[in-house]
Design a protein around this motif. Structure first.
Motif, short mmCIF file in Angstrom:
data_model
loop_
_atom_site.label_atom_id
_atom_site.label_comp_id
_atom_site.label_asym_id
_atom_site.label_seq_id
_atom_site.Cartn_x
_atom_site.Cartn_y
_atom_site.Cartn_z
N ASN A 8 57.49 44.76 40.27
CA ASN A 8 56.25 44.58 39.88
C ASN A 8 55.81 43.23 39.15
O ASN A 8 54.74 42.85 38.91
N ASN A 9 56.82 43.02 38.06
CA ASN A 9 56.66 41.71 37.63
C ASN A 9 57.33 40.51 37.90
O ASN A 9 57.39 39.52 37.14
N LEU A 10 57.60 40.45 39.28
CA LEU A 10 58.22 39.31 39.72
C LEU A 10 57.06 37.91 39.61
O LEU A 10 57.64 36.80 39.43
N LEU A 11 56.03 38.19 39.93
CA LEU A 11 54.86 37.22 39.62
C LEU A 11 54.99 36.66 38.49
O LEU A 11 55.12 35.40 38.08
N ASP A 12 54.94 37.55 37.37
CA ASP A 12 54.76 37.03 35.92
C ASP A 12 56.06 36.36 35.69
O ASP A 12 56.05 35.39 34.94
N GLU A 13 57.21 36.92 36.24
CA GLU A 13 58.41 36.25 35.84
C GLU A 13 58.42 34.80 36.37
O GLU A 13 59.12 33.84 35.74
N GLY A 40 44.64 34.21 48.38
CA GLY A 40 45.21 34.28 47.11
C GLY A 40 44.36 35.00 45.98
O GLY A 40 44.69 34.80 45.04
N ALA A 41 43.31 35.51 46.20
CA ALA A 41 42.11 35.92 45.27
C ALA A 41 42.97 36.94 44.42
O ALA A 41 42.48 37.26 43.10
N PHE A 42 43.91 37.90 44.95
CA PHE A 42 44.60 38.77 44.17
C PHE A 42 45.09 38.30 42.98
O PHE A 42 45.50 39.09 42.05
N ILE A 43 45.84 37.21 43.04
CA ILE A 43 46.43 36.40 41.99
C ILE A 43 45.49 36.28 40.85
O ILE A 43 46.02 36.45 39.69
N LEU A 44 44.16 35.69 41.38
CA LEU A 44 43.35 35.59 40.21
C LEU A 44 42.82 36.62 39.54
O LEU A 44 42.66 36.71 38.31
N HIS A 45 42.68 38.00 39.99
CA HIS A 45 42.30 39.35 39.88
C HIS A 45 43.49 39.75 38.65
O HIS A 45 43.21 40.04 37.83
N HIS A 46 44.65 39.26 39.10
CA HIS A 46 45.87 39.89 38.22
C HIS A 46 45.87 39.11 36.84
O HIS A 46 46.00 39.65 35.96
N LEU A 47 45.48 37.85 36.92
CA LEU A 47 45.44 36.78 35.76
C LEU A 47 44.26 37.08 35.05
O LEU A 47 44.29 37.21 33.68
N ILE A 48 43.41 37.60 35.55
CA ILE A 48 42.09 38.11 34.91
C ILE A 48 42.43 39.32 33.90
O ILE A 48 42.16 39.31 32.76
N LYS A 49 42.98 40.15 34.42
CA LYS A 49 43.24 41.58 34.08
C LYS A 49 44.39 41.12 32.89
O LYS A 49 44.33 41.59 31.83
N ARG A 50 45.26 40.21 33.30
CA ARG A 50 46.39 40.12 32.28
C ARG A 50 46.04 39.36 30.90
O ARG A 50 46.21 39.58 29.55
N ARG A 51 44.95 38.51 31.21
CA ARG A 51 44.41 37.78 29.88
C ARG A 51 43.54 38.66 29.10
O ARG A 51 43.56 38.56 27.89
N GLY A 82 41.58 48.74 36.33
CA GLY A 82 41.66 49.38 35.11
C GLY A 82 41.36 48.43 33.80
O GLY A 82 41.34 48.52 32.81
N CYS A 83 40.20 47.50 34.60
CA CYS A 83 39.76 46.65 33.51
C CYS A 83 38.34 46.40 33.81
O CYS A 83 37.82 46.27 34.92
N ASN A 84 37.57 46.67 32.69
CA ASN A 84 35.89 47.09 32.72
C ASN A 84 35.30 45.82 32.61
O ASN A 84 35.50 45.36 31.45
N LEU A 85 34.94 44.74 33.37
CA LEU A 85 34.53 43.58 33.27
C LEU A 85 33.33 43.72 32.50
O LEU A 85 32.87 42.60 31.64
N GLY A 86 32.33 44.44 33.02
CA GLY A 86 31.16 44.82 32.31
C GLY A 86 31.20 45.03 30.92
O GLY A 86 30.59 44.24 29.98
N VAL A 87 32.05 45.51 30.33
CA VAL A 87 32.42 45.88 28.75
C VAL A 87 32.92 44.52 28.14
O VAL A 87 32.36 43.97 27.03
#
Length: 262
Positions: A8-13, A40-51, A82-87
């Motif tokens: 699951n961490n292959l991308l971050d690695e 590739g939008a899922f990569i953007l979503h992953h990075l939003i959550k990570r940041r 699991g990330c609430n962008l509204g908040v």
């Protein structure tokens, strides 16, 4: 055999991101290139959550420019992750600019003035974040520059100017700039595109492509990550290329090496 956590961490690695730097160091340009048939939008979503979710960077800010979707689109997807962008938006950690519904003026001069106005707002946000105690990095995300060029009536020069302005913020304020673009939009264009310029400047290039062998039920595509090397602390990493497959699920994405799944 690779553990599920490692997979699951292959991308971050591949990106060279770690928990200490909260999802990537500053002063970097990350370019995501996808295809119409392999988003590739899922990569953007992953990075939003990570940041926004790193426990080591609870005050960092994401400045998000969307030429593709309304805020509700990203909020719905990130909630499933699991990330609430509204908040986050209310807490001023997610600063959203709706570029989709702007009234773009006719003529290059009017469009240039509009972009300069948007850039001025981004610059103020980044400067404010960098001046506050506890704020380490800002991240500027653009989704996506091919639609930005369409909105600007095909003016690649204006797109390039704007991207260079954002890149200057990255180097000046130690920001991370993340850009999404449809690579195949330019496949029949002979003139140099903004994509070529950004590929040259980018520290990391991620390509999301369909499988060379065609469609598969349990594999949605392949990622190629070119990491040109990142200097953090006292050391610098060498340029590396990673290739692996991915499968987009309802609330997450699985990453795995070819042939590692049975």
């Amino acid at each position: 055999m690779m553990s599920s956590n490692s997979a699951n961490n292959l991308l971050d690695e591949a990106l060279g991101f770690n928990d200490e730097c909260g999802g990537g160091g500053g002063g970097l340009l990350l370019l995501i290139e996808d295809r119409v048939e392999t988003s590739g939008a899922f990569i953007l979503h992953h990075l939003i959550k990570r940041r926004l979710s790193s426990p080591n960077r609870p005050n960092d800010v994401v400045v998000f420019l969307s030429f593709a979707h309304p805020f509700s689109h990203y909020d719905r997807i990130l909630r499933k992750m699991g990330c609430n962008l509204g908040v986050q938006k209310e807490n001023k950690r997610f600063v959203y600019y709706d570029m989709l519904n702007l009234n773009y003026p006719d003529g290059e001069k009017g469009a240039e003035d509009l972009l300069l106005s948007v850039y001025g707002k981004i610059q103020k946000t980044v400067e404010l974040c960098s001046s506050r105690e506890g704020y380490k990095n800002s991240t500027i995300m653009i989704d996506d520059i091919s639609l930005m060029e369409v909105a600007l009536c095909g003016s690649s020069n204006l797109v390039l100017d704007f991207l260079h302005y954002c890149y200057s913020l990255a180097t000046q304020f130690d920001c991370l700039v993340i850009i999404l673009n449809h690579e195949d939009v330019y496949s029949t264009v002979d003139v140099p595109s903004p994509l070529l310029q950004m590929e040259y400047l980018a520290n990391i290039v991620i390509k999301a492509e369909p499988l060379a062998t065609g469609l598969a039920t349990d594999v949605h595509g392949q990622l190629t990550v070119l990491n040109k090397g990142i200097c953090q602390g006292s050391g610098c990493s060498k340029s590396k290329i990673r290739n692996f497959h991915f499968r987009v699920k309802e609330n997450c994405v699985e990453y795995f090496y070819p042939g590692s799944r049975t």
